[in-house]
Design an enzyme around this catalytic site. Sequence first.
Site, PDB file in Angstrom:
ATOM      1  N   LYS A   1       0.837  -1.200   0.000  1.00 22.12           N
ATOM      2  CA  LYS A   1       0.000   0.000   0.000  1.00 22.12           C
ATOM      3  C   LYS A   1       0.872   1.250   0.000  1.00 22.12           C
ATOM      4  CE  LYS A   1      -4.523  -0.183   2.167  1.00 22.12           C
ATOM      5  NZ  LYS A   1      -5.228  -0.118   3.462  1.00 22.12           N
TER       6      LYS A   1
HETATM    7  O1  G3P Z   1      -8.031   0.238   5.449  1.00 21.73           O
HETATM    8  C1  G3P Z   1      -8.441   1.450   4.956  1.00 21.73           C
HETATM    9  C2  G3P Z   1      -9.836   1.903   5.356  1.00 21.73           C
HETATM   10  O2  G3P Z   1     -10.770   0.883   5.154  1.00 21.73           O
HETATM   11  C3  G3P Z   1      -9.943   2.601   6.662  1.00 21.73           C
HETATM   12  O3  G3P Z   1     -11.246   2.745   7.108  1.00 21.73           O
HETATM   13  O4  G3P Z   1     -12.847   3.177   8.920  1.00 21.73           O
HETATM   14  O5  G3P Z   1     -10.490   4.004   9.158  1.00 21.73           O
HETATM   15  O6  G3P Z   1     -12.055   5.065   7.548  1.00 21.73           O
HETATM   16  P1  G3P Z   1     -11.661   3.811   8.241  1.00 21.73           P
END
Ligand code: G3P
Length: 214
Positions: free
Chosen positions: A83
Amino acid sequence: MKLFLDTANLKDIQKYAEWGLVDGVTTNPSLIAKEGVSFEKRIKDITKAVKGPVSTEVISTEWKGMVSEGKKYAKWAKNIYVKCPMTPDGLIATQKLSKAGIRVNVTLVFSAAQALLAAKAGAAFVSPFIGRIDDMGQDGMELIEEITAIYANYNFKTEILVASVRVPRQVSEAAMLGADICTVPPAIYEKLVKHPLTDQGLEKFLKDWKKAKQ
Ligand code: G3P
């Protein structure tokens, strides 16, 4: 549409992998930090728990560091995806790593223009964070629609990975728009299978079955 788990929790990954429908895993530095375990060991364990892609994020902010981290991660297992953040350095690293045969997931994507750049850089996955867009009072799903149209226009091979999912409805909406992948936290994965009418219906069938002639 492929379904990934968005977590670094090994127990959750193993639990849902048993259902047979986990196509991959996404992690990020926040999810790793929550676990309080060795980063390298945890990622290696996750790559053994699922056959599909496991995304692991670089920490460097300049491209040379990202490339060397990415090359190191790629040696840990065959199903590693690196990533890289959506920054100028992240885009340079994406090109360098992709040219070296390492698959890159460009993360922290919040606009269609960013997604276009990620695809041009050769990303295997692009990760638009729809929940964080919704949190700002905008419509994250509109972004998925835009990226889908752009990638179709130019036949980009980059897969659209819908991330930052907050509710089960977003999973079906992503599928309706033709997204390639949706990554969900374990709590949402659990909810995908649930419906009160399923529970009530099953309860009634089992109750009635007791009255049936055997
Ligand atoms: O892994 C990346 C993403 O899914 C993060 O989600 O909930 O931290 O906005 P969030």
